[in-house]
Motif scaffolding. Structure first.
Motif, mmCIF file in Angstrom:
data_model
loop_
_atom_site.group_PDB
_atom_site.id
_atom_site.type_symbol
_atom_site.label_atom_id
_atom_site.label_comp_id
_atom_site.label_asym_id
_atom_site.label_seq_id
_atom_site.Cartn_x
_atom_site.Cartn_y
_atom_site.Cartn_z
ATOM 1 N N ASP A 1 -26.772 6.263 74.539
ATOM 2 C CA ASP A 1 -25.575 5.588 75.332
ATOM 3 C C ASP A 1 -24.757 4.409 74.618
ATOM 4 O OD1 ASP A 1 -23.752 4.169 76.925
ATOM 5 O OD2 ASP A 1 -25.632 3.386 78.581
ATOM 6 N N ALA B 1 -23.539 0.909 75.900
ATOM 7 C CA ALA B 1 -24.623 0.189 75.744
ATOM 8 C C ALA B 1 -25.058 -0.618 74.695
ATOM 9 C CB ALA B 1 -25.982 0.582 76.378
ATOM 10 N N GLU C 1 -24.094 -4.769 72.784
ATOM 11 C CA GLU C 1 -25.173 -5.688 72.093
ATOM 12 C C GLU C 1 -24.750 -6.830 70.893
ATOM 13 O OE1 GLU C 1 -28.484 -3.479 71.467
ATOM 14 O OE2 GLU C 1 -28.928 -3.118 73.588
#
Length: 746
Positions: free
Chosen positions: A138, A141, A145
């Motif tokens: 993903d 995602a 970060e």
């Protein structure tokens, strides 16, 4: 089912499509391919693919890049994937690419030559190599970060190219904690380590950062080209004024080098000192002086003397050029510039070894320079008549979008040089193409001459004489008046209104040509629109009073004078010893030196002698300058003309190609080998061909044409005799050029 090969796809194309391919990609037809397999192999070479891409615009190249990103050079790619990568419809671009055999196959199995990756570079669309690991994660995602500093590194690499050099590339996650943005990205697997100094952004991440498409949509649209609307007459007249100034500068160069030719450098070209002197003499900057010199040589008006002490010397063409009407002189230079296989703008720069490039040397030679010029002028010709570009940089951007791979590192500079040179020559005015230039691009020289003639200001038949002994010409002078002014006055400033100055030296020069004081007075009275100042009348009379009292002839040479005291003064002067002057009568001196040298010596000593002919009249003995024999100029074809096949030539090549395909597919049955060469025994070949003629059967032959090109043909013979095979296609094949033959069985 295996994918269709390029050779199979070419075999299935129509004759018209193959002919158009051969005309578009000229290198594929030299030498003519023997069959579709040879054509496909040649079309897939890296060099041929690179040449085929030179004329493609940015959008079409983007589609080709997208096909490489989709892996179409390895496995067939579907149209939907390509359309998604580009983010737009690509139907027109695929049609263009198919016509050049850069893409083949149906919409579900698009293929490109494997060599396209070599031709377009290792990073198609500026994207890196794929990462199977990231493809299964993903990405949203993972990106959430990262910090701002890491995101800045990713954004820079996403813009392309996808690789970056950094010492952090050697970071090993297992040996310590990541501290820098690059180290953190390597630790997260968002960058790939290529070596100790190089990292690469994976393709999947690059596409994600670009919003899912491989290209910025703005780059796929041709930039606008803002223009200023002008009256066509205004553009033409402005350009004509520039053309007249360039002609004046060329005349000044020819007269300067006629008197004192410039030396040729040992390595060829024009030296820095001579260039500066020329620029000073012409009252222009060095860039304009270089252009004038390049065109004078390119037009054959100046040539290298090629002697032990080589010099740049005007040729015999100079005299006829100077005597030609203004518009004909312009045409000579304009045509020479269009055909000049050189880039004058390179002169003054530095070569690959950081050495200065001299004007007129070999370094600026570029055979494709005429094609580049016409490309720029053609772009201007597409604008409405009278429209001029607002900025050359905007024209540079448009032409770069239309053909980003054409022109190499000099692509953009060539456009700027072309615009500056065309403006100086009067082909471009106010940023727009002139009427004469449009006709010249269409090879209508008579029309171009007429258009320039209409644009040039009408010659004026008068001057304005000022009290300070300057004479203003309010426009181009009529030829006879221009010759008179050149004889009696010196140009003080040039331009649309030329300013002359009359001096004692210039008046004496006019008298040296045989003009009398009365003729000079009459000329100024008739041609001056202002009252002739008394100072000019006094100056002419004063110079004329002293001029010609001392007469010279050839003996070597002689001097005669009714004033014995003046002759005595000459004999008492050091000039008498220098030129070996001696008295043979009370009114006559003679010398062994040429008369021209004696005249110059006496003038330098302060005397005012005049040369006379056998009838006692004053004659002009000034040297006209050195001349070289004019060299024959090779006829030049229109740039790009040789790179295009005629319809008939393309049709013949396609016909032979089809014959080669048929021969490769259908060769069966009895065969013979026929050794070639003069005197070879062709009896076996003749027997086989005779049998085929009688039975009306097709025969496969191996054939070598007059250029030594081998090919294969399938022929139905209609007659064999006289050492020639004649087929139903009306082609004739000499038997001694047939290398092998075989009957074709259905």
């Amino acid at each position: 089912m295996p994918a269709t090969s390029l050779a199979d796809w070419l075999r299935a194309e129509s004759d018209d499509a193959l002919a158009e391919l051969l005309r578009t990609r000229r290198d594929l037809s030299t030498p003519p391919p023997s069959d579709s397999t040879v054509l496909a192999t040649r079309a897939g070479t890296p060099g041929s693919v690179a040449r085929a891409c030179e004329d493609l615009d940015t959008r079409t190249l983007a589609v080709l890049d997208a096909l490489l990103v989709a892996g179409a050079d390895v496995v067939p790619a579907p149209l939907a994937e390509v359309r998604a990568l580009v983010g737009a419809d690509v139907s027109d671009e695929l049609t263009r690419l198919r016509a050049r055999a850069l893409v083949w196959g149906g919409d579900d199995e698009l293929r490109v030559p494997p060599s396209a990756r070599d031709a377009l570079g290792p990073f198609p669309a500026g994207l890196g190599a794929p990462s199977p690991v990231l493809a299964a994660t993903d990405l949203a995602a993972r990106l959430a970060e990262v910090g701002d500093d890491e995101r800045a590194v990713l954004a820079k690499l996403a813009a392309g190219p996808p690789i970056g050099r950094t010492r952090d590339a050697s970071f090993d996650v297992s040996l310590g904690e990541a501290s820098t943005p690059v180290q953190k990205l390597l630790a997260r697997g968002l960058l790939l380590r290529r070596d100790d100094q190089t990292v690469e952004l994976p393709r999947e991440l690059g596409l994600r950062l670009r919003g899912g498409v491989a290209f910025d949509p703005a780059t796929l649209t041709e930039p606008e080209l803002p223009v200023h609307p002008h009256r066509t007459a205004t553009v033409d007249e402005t350009a004509a004024g520039e053309a007249m100034e360039f002609l004046r500068q060329t005349e000044a160069l020819l007269r300067s080098w006629s008197a004192v030719p410039a030396p040729v450098l040992k390595a060829g070209g024009l030296g820095v000192r001579e260039l500066r002197k020329l620029a000073k003499d012409l009252d222009v900057d060095e860039a304009r002086a270089m252009l004038v010199a390049e065109l004078a040589v390119g037009a054959g008006l100046v040539a290298d003397s090629e002697t032990t002490g080589p010099e740049w010397v005007p040729t015999t063409l100079t005299d006829s050029w100077l005597a030609s009407p203004t518009v004909q002189r312009w045409m000579t230079l304009a045509q020479a510039w269009l055909e000049l296989p050189r880039l004058p703008g390179l002169a003054g720069g530095r070569d690959a070894k950081d050495k200065p490039i001299a004007p007129l040397s070999e370094e600026p030679r570029r055979p494709l320079a005429p094609v580049a010029r016409r490309r720029v002028l053609t772009a201007l010709a597409q604008l409405p008549s009278g429209a001029g570009v607002k900025s050359v940089d905007e024209l540079v951007a448009v032409l770069a979008w239309r053909a980003p791979r054409r022109g190499g590192r000099l692509r953009d500079e060539t456009v700027r040089w072309t615009m500056a040179e065309a403006t100086a020559l009067g082909l471009v005015g106010l940023g727009g193409l002139t009427s004469a230039a449009r006709l010249l691009l269409e090879d209508d020289r008579p029309g171009a001459v007429e258009a320039m003639h209409d644009a040039l200001p009408a010659p004026v038949d008068h001057v304005l004489v000022q009290a300070d002994l300057t004479v203003v010409a309010p426009g181009p002078l009529e030829p006879e008046l221009a010759a008179d002014m050149a004889a009696v006055a010196d140009v003080e400033s040039a331009g649309h209104a030329t300013v002359y100055r009359v001096t004692e030296t210039s008046v004496r020069r006019a008298l040296d040509t045989g003009r009398t004081a009365d003729e000079l007075h009459a000329m100024f009275r008739a041609k001056s629109a202002t009252p002739v100042p008394q100072g000019l009348t006094y100056l002419i009379d004063d110079v004329a009073r002293r001029h010609g009292r001392l007469r010279g002839g050839t003996a070597g040479s002689f001097l005669r004078c009714d004033d014995e005291a003046l002759l005595a003064e000459v004999l008492a002067n050091p000039v008498a010893a220098e030129y070996d002057l001696r008295m043979i009568a009370s009114t006559v001196l003679i010398s062994s030196a040429p008369l021209g040298e004696v005249m110059e010596g006496l003038r330098s000593a302060g005397f005012a002698p005049a040369a006379e002919g056998p009838d006692g009249r004053v004659v002009d003995i000034r040297p006209s300058g050195r001349r070289l024999p004019a060299r024959a100029r090779a006829a030049r074809a229109r740039p790009g003309e040789q790179a295009v096949l005629s319809e008939d030539q393309a049709s013949r090549i396609v016909s032979n190609l089809r014959a080669g395909d048929a021969a490769s597919a259908r060769r069966r049955g009895s065969s013979v080998s026929a050794p070639t060469g003069g005197g070879a025994d062709t009896s076996a070949t003749l027997e086989l061909l005779s049998l085929a003629t009688l039975e009306r059967r097709e025969v496969w032959i191996g054939f070598v044409d007059s250029r030594g090109t081998a090919s294969q043909r399938v022929v139905r013979p209609v007659r064999v005799g006289g050492g020639v095979l004649e087929g139903t296609d009306h082609e004739r094949y000499p038997l001694h050029r047939i290398t092998s033959a075989a009957l074709v069985e259905d």
